[in-house]
Scaffold this motif. Structure first.
Motif, mmCIF file in Angstrom:
data_model
loop_
_atom_site.group_PDB
_atom_site.id
_atom_site.type_symbol
_atom_site.label_atom_id
_atom_site.label_comp_id
_atom_site.label_asym_id
_atom_site.label_seq_id
_atom_site.Cartn_x
_atom_site.Cartn_y
_atom_site.Cartn_z
ATOM 1 N N LYS A 38 92.313 51.601 52.899
ATOM 2 C CA LYS A 38 90.869 51.640 52.753
ATOM 3 C C LYS A 38 90.240 50.289 53.054
ATOM 4 O O LYS A 38 89.183 50.216 53.663
ATOM 5 C CB LYS A 38 90.487 52.077 51.333
ATOM 6 C CG LYS A 38 90.594 53.543 51.081
ATOM 7 C CD LYS A 38 90.042 53.851 49.704
ATOM 8 C CE LYS A 38 90.038 55.339 49.460
ATOM 9 N NZ LYS A 38 89.459 55.667 48.158
ATOM 10 N N LYS A 39 90.891 49.205 52.631
ATOM 11 C CA LYS A 39 90.334 47.873 52.841
ATOM 12 C C LYS A 39 90.268 47.524 54.323
ATOM 13 O O LYS A 39 89.297 46.932 54.785
ATOM 14 C CB LYS A 39 91.148 46.828 52.086
ATOM 15 C CG LYS A 39 90.942 46.871 50.595
ATOM 16 C CD LYS A 39 91.685 45.752 49.917
ATOM 17 C CE LYS A 39 91.463 45.811 48.417
ATOM 18 N NZ LYS A 39 92.128 44.704 47.729
ATOM 19 N N SER A 40 91.291 47.892 55.082
ATOM 20 C CA SER A 40 91.277 47.574 56.508
ATOM 21 C C SER A 40 90.224 48.401 57.247
ATOM 22 O O SER A 40 89.572 47.903 58.164
ATOM 23 C CB SER A 40 92.660 47.775 57.121
ATOM 24 O OG SER A 40 93.053 49.123 57.068
ATOM 25 N N SER A 41 90.039 49.656 56.866
ATOM 26 C CA SER A 41 89.010 50.484 57.487
ATOM 27 C C SER A 41 87.621 49.946 57.181
ATOM 28 O O SER A 41 86.745 49.902 58.052
ATOM 29 C CB SER A 41 89.110 51.931 57.004
ATOM 30 O OG SER A 41 90.325 52.496 57.386
ATOM 31 N N LEU A 42 87.410 49.534 55.938
ATOM 32 C CA LEU A 42 86.129 48.965 55.544
ATOM 33 C C LEU A 42 85.879 47.655 56.282
ATOM 34 O O LEU A 42 84.760 47.389 56.754
ATOM 35 C CB LEU A 42 86.097 48.738 54.027
ATOM 36 C CG LEU A 42 84.815 48.157 53.454
ATOM 37 C CD1 LEU A 42 83.641 49.093 53.735
ATOM 38 C CD2 LEU A 42 84.961 47.932 51.958
ATOM 39 N N PHE A 43 86.905 46.829 56.429
ATOM 40 C CA PHE A 43 86.780 45.573 57.161
ATOM 41 C C PHE A 43 86.394 45.813 58.611
ATOM 42 O O PHE A 43 85.511 45.147 59.159
ATOM 43 C CB PHE A 43 88.083 44.770 57.082
ATOM 44 C CG PHE A 43 88.050 43.514 57.903
ATOM 45 C CD1 PHE A 43 87.340 42.412 57.468
ATOM 46 C CD2 PHE A 43 88.719 43.454 59.116
ATOM 47 C CE1 PHE A 43 87.293 41.250 58.223
ATOM 48 C CE2 PHE A 43 88.675 42.305 59.886
ATOM 49 C CZ PHE A 43 87.964 41.198 59.432
ATOM 50 N N ILE A 44 87.037 46.773 59.252
ATOM 51 C CA ILE A 44 86.744 47.093 60.651
ATOM 52 C C ILE A 44 85.308 47.596 60.788
ATOM 53 O O ILE A 44 84.589 47.219 61.714
ATOM 54 C CB ILE A 44 87.758 48.108 61.211
ATOM 55 C CG1 ILE A 44 89.128 47.437 61.332
ATOM 56 C CG2 ILE A 44 87.308 48.659 62.555
ATOM 57 C CD1 ILE A 44 90.262 48.377 61.679
ATOM 58 N N ILE B 18 82.742 46.905 58.801
ATOM 59 C CA ILE B 18 81.835 45.772 58.585
ATOM 60 C C ILE B 18 81.824 44.855 59.802
ATOM 61 O O ILE B 18 80.769 44.396 60.245
ATOM 62 C CB ILE B 18 82.225 44.997 57.301
ATOM 63 C CG1 ILE B 18 81.927 45.864 56.072
ATOM 64 C CG2 ILE B 18 81.488 43.669 57.223
ATOM 65 C CD1 ILE B 18 82.450 45.289 54.771
ATOM 66 N N LEU B 19 82.983 44.595 60.357
ATOM 67 C CA LEU B 19 83.066 43.743 61.546
ATOM 68 C C LEU B 19 82.326 44.366 62.728
ATOM 69 O O LEU B 19 81.561 43.689 63.425
ATOM 70 C CB LEU B 19 84.534 43.487 61.913
ATOM 71 C CG LEU B 19 84.776 42.570 63.112
ATOM 72 C CD1 LEU B 19 84.226 41.178 62.825
ATOM 73 C CD2 LEU B 19 86.251 42.508 63.437
#
Length: 108
Positions: A2-8, A10-11
């Motif tokens: 979930k954190k990597s998907s959210l980071f992508i 946001i980026l």
């Protein structure tokens, strides 16, 4: 995961916001800046856009040549534009070396 998907997400949003803001800024700066100079150089973008450079600034051809991908101006052409206007007047040297009116471009 979930954190990597959210980071992508946001980026990607930040990058999109950057380009939208940059286009708005460049468009506003082109609108308010008077131009009274000659074209020093021209560069072509991959997608057909044309960037014109003059002493003290630059402008994107799409602001004046709406819907056209080719370069209408040449290096050495003189251009003038009043502040708060999208009307660009171009002058070109004739065979005698004198500047003569070439064409007026508007954003329409």
């Amino acid at each position: 995961m979930k954190k990597s998907s959210l980071f992508i997400l946001i980026l990607a949003s930040a990058v999109a916001l950057y380009f939208i803001t940059k286009n708005i800024y460049v468009g506003h700066k082109t609108y308010v800046t008077p131009i009274n100079s000659h074209i020093d150089s021209i560069s072509f973008a991959n997608r057909g856009g044309v960037m014109y450079y003059y002493k003290g600034g630059q402008f994107i051809g799409d602001f004046f040549f709406k819907g056209r991908d080719s370069a209408f101006l040449k290096v050495g052409d003189s251009v003038s534009k009043k502040s708060k206007s999208y009307v660009l007047k171009a002058y070109r040297r004739n065979s005698s070396g004198n500047l003569v009116y070439y064409r007026t471009f508007t954003n329409d």
